[in-house]
Design an enzyme around this catalytic site. Structure first.
Site, PDB file in Angstrom:
ATOM      1  N   SER A  67      53.426 -17.116  -9.803  1.00  0.00           N
ATOM      2  CA  SER A  67      53.676 -16.983  -8.363  1.00  0.00           C
ATOM      3  C   SER A  67      52.768 -17.910  -7.571  1.00  0.00           C
ATOM      4  O   SER A  67      51.856 -18.539  -8.113  1.00  0.00           O
ATOM      5  CB  SER A  67      53.447 -15.530  -7.913  1.00  0.00           C
ATOM      6  OG  SER A  67      52.062 -15.243  -7.865  1.00  0.00           O
ATOM      7  N   SER A  69      50.595 -17.067  -5.221  1.00  0.00           N
ATOM      8  CA  SER A  69      49.528 -16.329  -4.543  1.00  0.00           C
ATOM      9  C   SER A  69      48.176 -17.045  -4.577  1.00  0.00           C
ATOM     10  O   SER A  69      47.293 -16.712  -3.796  1.00  0.00           O
ATOM     11  CB  SER A  69      49.378 -14.933  -5.150  1.00  0.00           C
ATOM     12  OG  SER A  69      48.848 -15.003  -6.454  1.00  0.00           O
ATOM     13  N   LYS A 124      43.295 -13.532  -9.438  1.00  0.00           N
ATOM     14  CA  LYS A 124      42.858 -13.598  -8.043  1.00  0.00           C
ATOM     15  C   LYS A 124      41.418 -14.107  -8.013  1.00  0.00           C
ATOM     16  O   LYS A 124      40.773 -14.278  -9.046  1.00  0.00           O
ATOM     17  CB  LYS A 124      42.930 -12.218  -7.373  1.00  0.00           C
ATOM     18  CG  LYS A 124      44.281 -11.535  -7.441  1.00  0.00           C
ATOM     19  CD  LYS A 124      45.332 -12.215  -6.597  1.00  0.00           C
ATOM     20  CE  LYS A 124      46.691 -11.538  -6.744  1.00  0.00           C
ATOM     21  NZ  LYS A 124      47.763 -12.279  -6.045  1.00  0.00           N
ATOM     22  N   SER A 231      49.932 -13.376  -0.686  1.00  0.00           N
ATOM     23  CA  SER A 231      49.322 -12.773  -1.871  1.00  0.00           C
ATOM     24  C   SER A 231      49.293 -11.254  -1.781  1.00  0.00           C
ATOM     25  O   SER A 231      48.938 -10.684  -0.746  1.00  0.00           O
ATOM     26  CB  SER A 231      47.881 -13.296  -2.045  1.00  0.00           C
ATOM     27  OG  SER A 231      47.217 -12.617  -3.090  1.00  0.00           O
TER      28      SER A 231
END
Length: 267
Positions: A67, A69, A124, A231
């Site tokens: 993705s 994010s 992250k 995100s």
């Protein structure tokens, strides 16, 4: 699919057949007789499976970025390597730490098991350590009451899901010794309140339309995506328990769409 568990089962099965042949089957077989296929194949694959198991469990593991994010740091389609030992040596499958090495630091990019579904791996950036008070209001991040340094770098655009251009702005954010780029869309709300889940220690957080403030509980970490307005992260599903940590992302080793990204370190 629980790949570590499958790999462990294959290792046990092939290793058991290898040992069984050494200590029992080989002695009963005629000296000039060929090994049966169900002995030959496991014995051939056992060393390979053992090497892969050790590398993947204790040294490094590959992941693919699914993705956007973490744009602009990581792009969709990046294949990355994750250091499995820098945050401590853990037992495979159960992920229990047995040897302490280092603790995650603010600004590092971390892979972990998604707290609401541990079968899914997330990536992250670590923002808050245990005991920290993290605030994000009016698109500005603060830690323990100190605003995080942020410098404007220019406009930025990317394609979302291959359908539309997203126009946003790029900033350089600095936490301690770590500096990295983030994206902020000034035209979107600071928080999508409808997207907030119920999560452990949610009483440590306060939310409103212009942001949030959270105190990170002991044994947990607070994470954010670099693409702040694209995100799903600790703002919405909560803290990352220490036992969910997989490792530290450190390098992009492949991208089929952009070969120039091969070998890039992850800041």
């Amino acid at each position: 699919m629980n790949f570590p568990l499958i790999l462990l089962i294959l290792l046990i099965v092939t290793g058991s057949i290898w040992l069984l042949d050494i200590f029992f089957l080989k002695r009963r077989r005629a000296q000039d007789a060929d090994e049966p296929w169900w002995v030959e194949y496991p014995k051939s694959f056992f060393p390979i499976i053992l090497i892969v198991f050790i590398l993947r469990s204790f040294l490094m593991e590959p992941f693919k970025i699914p993705s956007g994010s973490m744009i602009p740091t990581l792009l969709v389609g990046d294949f990355i390597l994750v250091n499995k030992y820098t945050y401590g040596i853990r037992l495979p499958v159960i992920n229990h730490k047995i040897i302490e090495v280092n603790q995650p630091q603010r600004g590092e990019v971390m892979v972990f098991r998604y707290p609401q579904d541990p079968s899914i791996d997330y990536i992250k950036r670590v923002i808050g350590l245990p005991g920290d008070i993290v605030s994000y209001r009016n698109k500005r991040l603060s830690i323990n009451g100190e605003p995080v340094k942020m410098e404007f770098e220019g406009d930025y655009k990317y394609i979302e899901s291959g359908l539309a251009y997203i126009y946003t702005q790029r900033f350089k954010e600095s936490i301690g010794e770590n500096s990295y780029d983030i994206l902020i869309n000034l035209d979107t709300p600071d928080m999508q309140l409808a997207g907030i889940h119920h999560f452990p220690y949610s009483e440590n957080c306060t939310f409103n339309r212009v942001g949030f403030t959270c105190k990170v509980p002991e044994g947990n970490y607070f994470t954010l995506g670099d693409n702040r307005d694209g995100s799903s992260d600790s703002r919405y599903w909560g803290f990352v328990p220490e036992e969910n940590i997989v490792g530290k992302a450190f390098m992009i080793w492949w991208n089929f769409s952009d070969l120039s990204r091969i070998g890039m370190s992850i800041e």
